[in-house]
Motif scaffolding. Sequence first.
Motif, mmCIF file in Angstrom:
data_model
loop_
_atom_site.group_PDB
_atom_site.id
_atom_site.type_symbol
_atom_site.label_atom_id
_atom_site.label_comp_id
_atom_site.label_asym_id
_atom_site.label_seq_id
_atom_site.Cartn_x
_atom_site.Cartn_y
_atom_site.Cartn_z
ATOM 1 N N ASP A 1 -0.349 -14.893 36.490
ATOM 2 C CA ASP A 1 1.057 -15.016 36.858
ATOM 3 C C ASP A 1 1.103 -15.311 38.357
ATOM 4 O O ASP A 1 1.124 -14.415 39.194
ATOM 5 C CB ASP A 1 1.800 -13.716 36.543
ATOM 6 C CG ASP A 1 3.301 -13.850 36.783
ATOM 7 O OD1 ASP A 1 3.707 -14.856 37.392
ATOM 8 O OD2 ASP A 1 4.052 -12.954 36.371
ATOM 9 N N TRP A 2 1.102 -16.578 38.694
ATOM 10 C CA TRP A 2 0.929 -17.001 40.078
ATOM 11 C C TRP A 2 2.112 -16.640 40.965
ATOM 12 O O TRP A 2 1.950 -16.527 42.189
ATOM 13 C CB TRP A 2 0.710 -18.512 40.134
ATOM 14 C CG TRP A 2 -0.525 -18.945 39.415
ATOM 15 C CD1 TRP A 2 -0.623 -19.362 38.127
ATOM 16 C CD2 TRP A 2 -1.845 -18.966 39.939
ATOM 17 N NE1 TRP A 2 -1.921 -19.658 37.805
ATOM 18 C CE2 TRP A 2 -2.704 -19.424 38.903
ATOM 19 C CE3 TRP A 2 -2.398 -18.648 41.173
ATOM 20 C CZ2 TRP A 2 -4.078 -19.569 39.075
ATOM 21 C CZ3 TRP A 2 -3.761 -18.797 41.364
ATOM 22 C CH2 TRP A 2 -4.583 -19.254 40.322
ATOM 23 N N VAL A 3 3.283 -16.444 40.387
ATOM 24 C CA VAL A 3 4.488 -16.289 41.200
ATOM 25 C C VAL A 3 4.903 -14.832 41.386
ATOM 26 O O VAL A 3 5.273 -14.430 42.491
ATOM 27 C CB VAL A 3 5.655 -17.085 40.568
ATOM 28 C CG1 VAL A 3 6.933 -16.888 41.363
ATOM 29 C CG2 VAL A 3 5.309 -18.567 40.496
ATOM 30 N N HIS A 4 4.802 -14.030 40.342
ATOM 31 C CA HIS A 4 5.427 -12.705 40.399
ATOM 32 C C HIS A 4 4.441 -11.553 40.570
ATOM 33 O O HIS A 4 4.628 -10.698 41.426
ATOM 34 C CB HIS A 4 6.265 -12.465 39.128
ATOM 35 C CG HIS A 4 7.362 -13.461 38.953
ATOM 36 N ND1 HIS A 4 7.277 -14.525 38.080
ATOM 37 C CD2 HIS A 4 8.581 -13.573 39.551
ATOM 38 C CE1 HIS A 4 8.391 -15.233 38.132
ATOM 39 N NE2 HIS A 4 9.197 -14.674 39.018
ATOM 40 N N ALA A 5 3.406 -11.525 39.760
ATOM 41 C CA ALA A 5 2.626 -10.298 39.650
ATOM 42 C C ALA A 5 1.375 -10.254 40.504
ATOM 43 O O ALA A 5 0.742 -9.214 40.607
ATOM 44 C CB ALA A 5 2.229 -10.085 38.179
ATOM 45 N N VAL A 6 0.979 -11.343 41.111
ATOM 46 C CA VAL A 6 -0.319 -11.405 41.773
ATOM 47 C C VAL A 6 -0.165 -11.265 43.283
ATOM 48 O O VAL A 6 0.691 -11.897 43.891
ATOM 49 C CB VAL A 6 -1.026 -12.732 41.436
ATOM 50 C CG1 VAL A 6 -2.392 -12.787 42.085
ATOM 51 C CG2 VAL A 6 -1.141 -12.885 39.933
ATOM 52 N N GLN A 7 -1.007 -10.420 43.880
ATOM 53 C CA GLN A 7 -1.004 -10.287 45.326
ATOM 54 C C GLN A 7 -1.611 -11.536 45.967
ATOM 55 O O GLN A 7 -2.354 -12.286 45.331
ATOM 56 C CB GLN A 7 -1.805 -9.051 45.734
ATOM 57 C CG GLN A 7 -1.178 -7.744 45.269
ATOM 58 C CD GLN A 7 -1.999 -6.539 45.675
ATOM 59 O OE1 GLN A 7 -3.167 -6.672 46.028
ATOM 60 N NE2 GLN A 7 -1.389 -5.364 45.631
ATOM 61 N N ALA A 8 -1.303 -11.734 47.248
ATOM 62 C CA ALA A 8 -1.716 -12.958 47.930
ATOM 63 C C ALA A 8 -3.239 -13.130 47.904
ATOM 64 O O ALA A 8 -3.748 -14.221 47.617
ATOM 65 C CB ALA A 8 -1.211 -12.940 49.367
ATOM 66 N N GLY A 9 -3.974 -12.059 48.207
ATOM 67 C CA GLY A 9 -5.427 -12.155 48.233
ATOM 68 C C GLY A 9 -6.010 -12.541 46.887
ATOM 69 O O GLY A 9 -6.931 -13.370 46.799
ATOM 70 N N ARG A 10 -5.466 -11.973 45.820
ATOM 71 C CA ARG A 10 -5.966 -12.295 44.486
ATOM 72 C C ARG A 10 -5.608 -13.726 44.086
ATOM 73 O O ARG A 10 -6.378 -14.402 43.404
ATOM 74 C CB ARG A 10 -5.391 -11.304 43.470
ATOM 75 C CG ARG A 10 -6.003 -11.482 42.084
ATOM 76 C CD ARG A 10 -5.398 -10.525 41.080
ATOM 77 N NE ARG A 10 -5.779 -10.904 39.726
ATOM 78 C CZ ARG A 10 -5.212 -10.419 38.624
ATOM 79 N NH1 ARG A 10 -4.230 -9.531 38.743
ATOM 80 N NH2 ARG A 10 -5.588 -10.806 37.438
ATOM 81 N N ARG A 11 -4.425 -14.179 44.516
ATOM 82 C CA ARG A 11 -4.045 -15.566 44.237
ATOM 83 C C ARG A 11 -5.035 -16.543 44.867
ATOM 84 O O ARG A 11 -5.482 -17.501 44.237
ATOM 85 C CB ARG A 11 -2.634 -15.864 44.773
ATOM 86 C CG ARG A 11 -1.503 -15.346 43.925
ATOM 87 C CD ARG A 11 -0.238 -16.157 44.120
ATOM 88 N NE ARG A 11 0.180 -16.218 45.507
ATOM 89 C CZ ARG A 11 1.161 -15.462 46.035
ATOM 90 N NH1 ARG A 11 1.798 -14.589 45.271
ATOM 91 N NH2 ARG A 11 1.503 -15.579 47.291
ATOM 92 N N VAL A 12 -5.370 -16.278 46.116
ATOM 93 C CA VAL A 12 -6.298 -17.170 46.824
ATOM 94 C C VAL A 12 -7.669 -17.157 46.160
ATOM 95 O O VAL A 12 -8.285 -18.212 45.942
ATOM 96 C CB VAL A 12 -6.408 -16.763 48.311
ATOM 97 C CG1 VAL A 12 -7.497 -17.573 49.005
ATOM 98 C CG2 VAL A 12 -5.069 -16.949 49.019
ATOM 99 N N LEU A 13 -8.167 -15.957 45.811
ATOM 100 C CA LEU A 13 -9.476 -15.856 45.164
ATOM 101 C C LEU A 13 -9.467 -16.537 43.803
ATOM 102 O O LEU A 13 -10.416 -17.266 43.460
ATOM 103 C CB LEU A 13 -9.861 -14.379 45.017
ATOM 104 C CG LEU A 13 -11.210 -14.098 44.319
ATOM 105 C CD1 LEU A 13 -12.353 -14.749 45.086
ATOM 106 C CD2 LEU A 13 -11.431 -12.592 44.161
ATOM 107 N N SER A 14 -8.406 -16.322 43.035
ATOM 108 C CA SER A 14 -8.310 -16.971 41.722
ATOM 109 C C SER A 14 -8.308 -18.488 41.854
ATOM 110 O O SER A 14 -8.983 -19.197 41.100
ATOM 111 C CB SER A 14 -7.043 -16.503 40.993
ATOM 112 O OG SER A 14 -7.063 -15.108 40.778
ATOM 113 N N LEU A 15 -7.554 -18.984 42.823
ATOM 114 C CA LEU A 15 -7.503 -20.433 43.027
ATOM 115 C C LEU A 15 -8.883 -20.978 43.407
ATOM 116 O O LEU A 15 -9.308 -22.013 42.889
ATOM 117 C CB LEU A 15 -6.488 -20.768 44.126
ATOM 118 C CG LEU A 15 -6.348 -22.258 44.452
ATOM 119 C CD1 LEU A 15 -5.733 -23.006 43.269
ATOM 120 C CD2 LEU A 15 -5.503 -22.479 45.710
#
Length: 520
Positions: free
Chosen positions: A478-492
């Motif tokens: 859930d890229w917009v609501h549930a994910v913290q910034a650090g996890r978004r970057v790592l996932s990407l």
Amino acid sequence: MSLFKSASLVSLLTLASRITGLVRELLIAATFGASALTDAFNVAFRIPNLLRRLFAEGAFSQAFVPVLAATREKDGEAATRELINQVATVLAWALTLTCILGVLAAPALVWAMAAGLQQNPQGFDAAVVLTRWMFPYIGFMSLVALAAGVLNTWRRFAVPAATPVLLNVAMIGAAWWGAPWFAARGWEPIYALAGGVMLGGLLQLGVQLPALARLGLLPRIGLTGSALRAAWRHPGTQRILTLMLPALLGVSVAQISLLINTQIASHLATGSVSWLTYADRLMEFPTALLGVALGVVLLPQLSAARAADDGQRYSDLLDWGLRLVVLLAIPCAVALLTFAQPLVAVLYHYGAFTAADVRQTSLALMGYGVGLLGLIAVKVLAPGFYAQQDIRTPVKIAVAVLVFTQCMNLLLVPHLAHAGLALAIGLGALLNAGWLLVGLVRRGAYRPSPGWARFGLQVLAASALLAVFLLWSSAQVDWVHAVQAGRRVLSLALIVAGAVVVYFGVLMLAGVQLRQFVRK
């Protein structure tokens, strides 16, 4: 150095420029915010930048490089040095006059660019002062374009590609250290940015002069009236001026299109201009890293092949460039179409940039993605005409594409709003590239090498599997609501690495020999 290594070097340095440019914008926003004075700076900076795009990096470069390469190929080094000296003389005199007129006419220029600033006298007056301080930047950048044209013709690509970083670094320093220093002395901090711009222009020119001197090609500028008259009458100068006129029209078409689209977007929902701007900055990464790099590397080589009447090498160079575009642009387009929301969320979804902004920017990015292949291919195909000193044909096509794009806006914008503007640009780019390709093939200048059907199927198969992988990966987070910034970057980062493995792994299993692109 092989063409692939040259293009890779230019691409890497362009990436450095884009990254430092993003840092520059973020720092300026954090330091100065949004006010009448920042509007004044942006308007004042846009005036020399517009002239730079029209003349220095646009019409002049498109006309100068083919004539320079042809002179070097046909007439030898002595005649080439003479051409450089004569063109530099005319350019220096023209720039001196232009800068004087620009400084004197600053109030009229600011009014023509942004008459609305008059509603705030402080902002308008600041814009006039900033324009006067920064207008000579066009002089620096025009001489930089001259030096870059010479260096690229001699296949010295690193210095011209690296110089834009210096402007960003100078402006970062002006915002970080210069603004507080001005404030401590009771001066308006925004004026520090004008100093950063001028320092950046001086640095860009300064690093190119030693590179020219090492080649023995440092221009000798005539300072007398008789020297100017002789330089003006030089056949090479006259040829460049003749080629510049249609090139200037061609560059103007792109700027007119941008102005029209901005005007339309300003009448749509609030935020439409910003959504398109954010999407455009993302789209510019692949177009700059691949398209601009290939255009810079190929133009002098194509011009030399044409001057030597080596039609086979000319065709082979175009074929190599187009295959590389297909190899790398199609997966990038697939990523923009299937993975737009994660890209936008990771880069922009912080602070005041809401979930709705993510969605709207993603829609615009997908519109651009439709035409990404065309946007990049034009950077290879248009130099195919410039190398023949034929600038009129691409200009005529650009005008027709402008009309087509605006017709598409009439059809798409009522239904897709701002995303329709992006899609119209994408469709126009595909038409532009296709038209240029057909033109080169019809005149016999480009003869596609054998194996294109097989290569196209291999790339499409790998891209289809890439699309499946990216769609699946996008749905896992859930890229917009549930994910913290650090996890978004790592996932990407993990997904991008996986996408590279999937795409190139499938290509190699399908039998594509990637070494074929590393050619002399």
